[in-house]
Scaffold this active site. Sequence first.
Site, mmCIF file in Angstrom:
data_model
loop_
_atom_site.group_PDB
_atom_site.id
_atom_site.type_symbol
_atom_site.label_atom_id
_atom_site.label_comp_id
_atom_site.label_asym_id
_atom_site.label_seq_id
_atom_site.Cartn_x
_atom_site.Cartn_y
_atom_site.Cartn_z
ATOM 1 N N ASP A 1 8.796 12.373 8.970
ATOM 2 C CA ASP A 1 9.391 12.780 10.243
ATOM 3 C C ASP A 1 9.119 11.779 11.369
ATOM 4 O O ASP A 1 9.023 12.164 12.549
ATOM 5 C CB ASP A 1 8.890 14.170 10.656
ATOM 6 C CG ASP A 1 9.591 15.278 9.879
ATOM 7 O OD1 ASP A 1 10.705 15.039 9.378
ATOM 8 O OD2 ASP A 1 9.015 16.377 9.770
ATOM 9 N N HIS B 1 4.391 -3.617 -4.515
ATOM 10 C CA HIS B 1 3.112 -3.018 -4.859
ATOM 11 C C HIS B 1 2.638 -2.046 -3.773
ATOM 12 O O HIS B 1 1.583 -1.436 -3.886
ATOM 13 C CB HIS B 1 2.070 -4.116 -5.090
ATOM 14 C CG HIS B 1 0.878 -3.685 -5.874
ATOM 15 N ND1 HIS B 1 -0.352 -3.442 -5.300
ATOM 16 C CD2 HIS B 1 0.731 -3.431 -7.196
ATOM 17 C CE1 HIS B 1 -1.211 -3.074 -6.242
ATOM 18 N NE2 HIS B 1 -0.578 -3.050 -7.392
ATOM 19 N N LYS C 1 2.249 1.248 -1.362
ATOM 20 C CA LYS C 1 2.252 2.696 -1.521
ATOM 21 C C LYS C 1 2.162 3.314 -0.122
ATOM 22 O O LYS C 1 1.143 3.191 0.561
ATOM 23 C CB LYS C 1 1.063 3.174 -2.354
ATOM 24 C CG LYS C 1 0.880 2.453 -3.705
ATOM 25 C CD LYS C 1 -0.076 1.323 -3.614
ATOM 26 C CE LYS C 1 -0.520 0.784 -4.955
ATOM 27 N NZ LYS C 1 0.478 0.357 -5.857
ATOM 28 N N LYS D 1 -8.976 0.980 -3.622
ATOM 29 C CA LYS D 1 -9.138 -0.355 -3.046
ATOM 30 C C LYS D 1 -9.710 -0.185 -1.642
ATOM 31 O O LYS D 1 -9.055 0.354 -0.746
ATOM 32 C CB LYS D 1 -7.795 -1.101 -2.954
ATOM 33 C CG LYS D 1 -7.083 -1.303 -4.298
ATOM 34 C CD LYS D 1 -5.919 -0.364 -4.399
ATOM 35 C CE LYS D 1 -4.950 -0.697 -5.508
ATOM 36 N NZ LYS D 1 -5.480 -0.721 -6.844
ATOM 37 N N ASP E 1 -20.434 -3.079 7.422
ATOM 38 C CA ASP E 1 -21.393 -2.386 8.291
ATOM 39 C C ASP E 1 -21.127 -0.891 8.408
ATOM 40 O O ASP E 1 -21.581 -0.246 9.362
ATOM 41 C CB ASP E 1 -21.419 -3.017 9.693
ATOM 42 C CG ASP E 1 -21.962 -4.443 9.674
ATOM 43 O OD1 ASP E 1 -22.579 -4.823 8.658
ATOM 44 O OD2 ASP E 1 -21.755 -5.173 10.664
ATOM 45 N N HIS F 1 -8.721 3.564 -9.315
ATOM 46 C CA HIS F 1 -7.657 2.732 -8.763
ATOM 47 C C HIS F 1 -7.877 2.438 -7.274
ATOM 48 O O HIS F 1 -7.056 1.782 -6.641
ATOM 49 C CB HIS F 1 -6.320 3.458 -8.972
ATOM 50 C CG HIS F 1 -5.114 2.616 -8.804
ATOM 51 N ND1 HIS F 1 -4.133 2.905 -7.878
ATOM 52 C CD2 HIS F 1 -4.697 1.489 -9.437
ATOM 53 C CE1 HIS F 1 -3.166 2.006 -7.956
ATOM 54 N NE2 HIS F 1 -3.492 1.132 -8.876
#
Length: 515
Positions: free
Chosen positions: A414, A407, A409, A167, A172, A165
């Site tokens: 704190d 979508h 995450k 991404k 470079d 999953h």
Amino acid sequence: MPVLLLLLLVLLNGCSSALPVQPSYTLPADGTVLSSHIARQAELHAKGLSGVRLLPNSTDAFTARAELARQAQSSLDLQYYIVQDGLSTRTLLKEVLAAADRGVRVRILLDDTTADGQDTLIATLAAHPNISVRLFNPLHLGRMNGVTRSLGRFLNLSQQHRRMHNKLWMADGKVGIVGGRNIGDEYFDAEPQLNFTDLDLLTVGPVAKDLAGSFDEYWNSALSLPIKTFVWTLPSRRDLAQRRRALDRSLVDAQAADPELYQRLTHYQRTPQLLNWLDDLIWVPAIAMWDAPAKVLASDMPGPELLLATRLSQEIEAVQHELMLVSAYFVPTQRGADYLAERAESGVSIQLLTNSLEATDVPAVHGGYAPYRHELLASGVKLYELRRQPEQKVAFSLTGDSESSLHTKAAIMDRQKVFIGSFNFDPRSMLWNTEVGVLVDSKVLAERVRQLTLEGMSPALSYDVRLERDETGEERLVWWTERDGKRYRLYHEPGGVWRRFNAWIARTVGLERML
């Protein structure tokens, strides 16, 4: 025991076994534009700090990827779960091909899900001498057509259930983009019917170097196989040239069909932004986190040493005052719900932003979340559910400008630390899929993400889910929201019959541990 490890334990108990495009900038004699800018900025900051920049806006997120491909001089490493066809993907592909034309080594690592029915097309891309493509955890049986692939999956459900999953977009080995966005029009506000609300992080310095190392770990894994393994006849360079001509024609057609969208997506070609962004980074302590590729080989629960969740759970456990979670798919399990309730009752402010039933792109997941709302709310956890936004464009930069589905995450701890990546707070991210993300220790960045989250929780964009007593004295869920500047509440969960049915099925048949 840390919350995510607690979740792992409870889940274990319930589990069975064309012509090249020229660079926009003049390259200095002593190195690339990227290298010189990064080195110059790093000299101004303490050793060991990393440079980061939020990419909450979909156009900026697209531009950063396109410009990194355009500026890369030695390597491009791309790692993705899903790559969908569309104008944004084809525009990025043209930049990637142009990079390969000028001698950049391009490595593309895709989860096998993306390769469904696309083996020959993907292998054509790999016909370029500077492009290599590998598939992670590929299905070996029945790749010929839809029927045989379905049969192959049925015969090996355990393997099919475990996916990469991650991404990641690296240039470079020095500049990386990590976050929640896959590659496709819906992630870059280029799809009129749906836009995913998402968040990425542009990174340089030590954390980017570590992210590059995570790519190498996956690329060199025995689970990553060359695309040529799965085609009977390897495409030739002539095949690639033919495909490139078709790509160029499709971009010309797209410009004529929707000039406004085309101009927006290709604005970076006329007005580059990347170097300005690299000069305006926040330099802070940052840690790259990722699951070991071997996680997907576990027959039951993966060992804690393989898991991103092990490290992240320690950070969550250390929260003393405020925890804000943003998760497209939130499935806490009973043990996780109990933990969050206990922390809320002890005085920790806990707020969650996730999808409403009407907004989620996977209604079944809602069935794994909904049963815990009453308990969480009763303990003091605050729940916000992103509304479907089909009617008006919104200014909130963490969401899209069309009908949107969350979508993103992220976790803000704190008001000091923030985690951004591909990791959802659900069993699938913890146990089955591999994930990647970055933990940043910065009040400035944490506050930026916190403010974006608070905007997303506003009544104009989300439902404020509460417990209220009805005329009989019984507590029930209500959804407070706002329309045309007026506050009102719903007594029945917003969402169509089909979505309700999907959520009900998930609850009834006990799919929670698989979500």
